[in-house]
Design a protein around this motif. Sequence first.
Motif, PDB file in Angstrom:
ATOM      1  N   ALA A  35     -44.531 -34.091   6.937  1.00  0.00           N
ATOM      2  CA  ALA A  35     -43.568 -33.067   7.376  1.00  0.00           C
ATOM      3  C   ALA A  35     -42.607 -33.624   8.422  1.00  0.00           C
ATOM      4  N   ALA A  36     -43.127 -34.375   9.390  1.00  0.00           N
ATOM      5  CA  ALA A  36     -42.271 -34.951  10.436  1.00  0.00           C
ATOM      6  C   ALA A  36     -41.260 -35.930   9.854  1.00  0.00           C
ATOM      7  N   ALA A  37     -41.686 -36.739   8.887  1.00  0.00           N
ATOM      8  CA  ALA A  37     -40.762 -37.688   8.262  1.00  0.00           C
ATOM      9  C   ALA A  37     -39.666 -36.950   7.492  1.00  0.00           C
ATOM     10  N   VAL A  38     -40.036 -35.886   6.802  1.00  0.00           N
ATOM     11  CA  VAL A  38     -39.043 -35.092   6.063  1.00  0.00           C
ATOM     12  C   VAL A  38     -38.087 -34.404   7.036  1.00  0.00           C
ATOM     13  N   ILE A  39     -38.623 -33.858   8.123  1.00  0.00           N
ATOM     14  CA  ILE A  39     -37.784 -33.194   9.128  1.00  0.00           C
ATOM     15  C   ILE A  39     -36.789 -34.189   9.734  1.00  0.00           C
ATOM     16  N   ALA A  40     -37.260 -35.386  10.044  1.00  0.00           N
ATOM     17  CA  ALA A  40     -36.360 -36.411  10.594  1.00  0.00           C
ATOM     18  C   ALA A  40     -35.269 -36.774   9.584  1.00  0.00           C
ATOM     19  N   ALA A  41     -35.646 -36.865   8.315  1.00  0.00           N
ATOM     20  CA  ALA A  41     -34.646 -37.163   7.279  1.00  0.00           C
ATOM     21  C   ALA A  41     -33.621 -36.035   7.180  1.00  0.00           C
ATOM     22  N   LEU A  42     -34.075 -34.789   7.282  1.00  0.00           N
ATOM     23  CA  LEU A  42     -33.148 -33.659   7.244  1.00  0.00           C
ATOM     24  C   LEU A  42     -32.190 -33.686   8.432  1.00  0.00           C
ATOM     25  N   ILE A  43     -32.709 -34.026   9.596  1.00  0.00           N
ATOM     26  CA  ILE A  43     -31.840 -34.135  10.781  1.00  0.00           C
ATOM     27  C   ILE A  43     -30.825 -35.246  10.574  1.00  0.00           C
ATOM     28  N   TRP A  44     -31.286 -36.374  10.076  1.00  0.00           N
ATOM     29  CA  TRP A  44     -30.399 -37.519   9.888  1.00  0.00           C
ATOM     30  C   TRP A  44     -29.308 -37.206   8.865  1.00  0.00           C
ATOM     31  N   LEU A  45     -29.699 -36.520   7.778  1.00  0.00           N
ATOM     32  CA  LEU A  45     -28.743 -36.232   6.709  1.00  0.00           C
ATOM     33  C   LEU A  45     -27.792 -35.090   7.044  1.00  0.00           C
ATOM     34  N   THR A  46     -28.295 -34.069   7.734  1.00  0.00           N
ATOM     35  CA  THR A  46     -27.470 -32.887   7.989  1.00  0.00           C
ATOM     36  C   THR A  46     -26.863 -32.857   9.383  1.00  0.00           C
ATOM     37  N   GLY A  47     -27.445 -33.606  10.318  1.00  0.00           N
ATOM     38  CA  GLY A  47     -26.972 -33.563  11.696  1.00  0.00           C
ATOM     39  C   GLY A  47     -27.380 -32.303  12.434  1.00  0.00           C
ATOM     40  N   ARG A  48     -28.252 -31.494  11.847  1.00  0.00           N
ATOM     41  CA  ARG A  48     -28.658 -30.218  12.442  1.00  0.00           C
ATOM     42  C   ARG A  48     -29.889 -30.414  13.323  1.00  0.00           C
ATOM     43  N   LEU A  49     -29.699 -31.101  14.392  1.00  0.00           N
ATOM     44  CA  LEU A  49     -30.786 -31.400  15.327  1.00  0.00           C
ATOM     45  C   LEU A  49     -31.416 -30.127  15.870  1.00  0.00           C
ATOM     46  N   ARG A  50     -30.583 -29.226  16.313  1.00  0.00           N
ATOM     47  CA  ARG A  50     -31.062 -28.000  16.942  1.00  0.00           C
ATOM     48  C   ARG A  50     -31.971 -27.208  15.998  1.00  0.00           C
ATOM     49  N   ALA A  51     -31.669 -27.191  14.722  1.00  0.00           N
ATOM     50  CA  ALA A  51     -32.436 -26.397  13.767  1.00  0.00           C
ATOM     51  C   ALA A  51     -33.796 -27.005  13.440  1.00  0.00           C
ATOM     52  N   PHE A  52     -33.927 -28.321  13.570  1.00  0.00           N
ATOM     53  CA  PHE A  52     -35.140 -28.974  13.080  1.00  0.00           C
ATOM     54  C   PHE A  52     -35.978 -29.709  14.128  1.00  0.00           C
ATOM     55  N   ALA A  53     -35.420 -30.034  15.271  1.00  0.00           N
ATOM     56  CA  ALA A  53     -36.148 -30.870  16.238  1.00  0.00           C
ATOM     57  C   ALA A  53     -37.437 -30.219  16.719  1.00  0.00           C
ATOM     58  N   VAL A  54     -37.420 -28.921  16.937  1.00  0.00           N
ATOM     59  CA  VAL A  54     -38.631 -28.241  17.387  1.00  0.00           C
ATOM     60  C   VAL A  54     -39.696 -28.284  16.285  1.00  0.00           C
ATOM     61  N   LEU A  55     -39.273 -28.203  15.038  1.00  0.00           N
ATOM     62  CA  LEU A  55     -40.233 -28.321  13.933  1.00  0.00           C
ATOM     63  C   LEU A  55     -40.877 -29.707  13.926  1.00  0.00           C
ATOM     64  N   GLY A  56     -40.119 -30.728  14.264  1.00  0.00           N
ATOM     65  CA  GLY A  56     -40.671 -32.073  14.381  1.00  0.00           C
ATOM     66  C   GLY A  56     -41.716 -32.144  15.479  1.00  0.00           C
ATOM     67  N   MET A  57     -41.434 -31.468  16.590  1.00  0.00           N
ATOM     68  CA  MET A  57     -42.416 -31.405  17.682  1.00  0.00           C
ATOM     69  C   MET A  57     -43.695 -30.714  17.214  1.00  0.00           C
ATOM     70  N   VAL A  58     -43.554 -29.635  16.483  1.00  0.00           N
ATOM     71  CA  VAL A  58     -44.717 -28.897  15.989  1.00  0.00           C
ATOM     72  C   VAL A  58     -45.530 -29.773  15.040  1.00  0.00           C
TER      73      VAL A  58
END
Length: 162
Positions: A44-67
């Motif tokens: 999940a963390a690897a997918v979340i990081a890929a989504l952040i990298w591809l979309t630039g939507r850090l705010r939407a996904f960074a907390v999910l990476g922490m979780v």
Amino acid sequence: MNARQLTFLAGAGSAGLLIAALGFQAAGYAPCELCILQRWPHLAAAVIAALIWLTGRLRAFAVLGMVAAAVALGLAIYHSGVEMAWWPGPAHCSGGVGDIASMSAQDLLTKLQSAPVTRCDEVSWRFVGLSMASWNAICSAGLLAIWTIASMRGLKGINTAK
């Protein structure tokens, strides 16, 4: 490093842990049920990081990476504690077969034959005295710290952009 780069680092760290786990499995170290369970938050963390990298939507996904990193850390600590006999593990992967006294011989035989081969409470590999679960806990703690820093930097960037 900026927040986006940190999330990429954290995601790459989780992906690296997954690759290492699969490498150990390919080398003949059969994973127990808790070992497999620990892989999911890293995926999940690897997918979340890929989504952040591809979309630039850090705010939407960074907390999910922490979780995801926190869940990985919690599972690794739990598994380490099971291995060190600090607390009991799941009965179905820690050698428990239920109340033997009340079972018929056939029921007991059936339970034993269906029991998993790899036990959660036995360490199959150690490095510097620590099991794979313990190393996963250490690495997951580091990844949680990276996700936390990335999230804080991402929020700081949002607050200063106003």
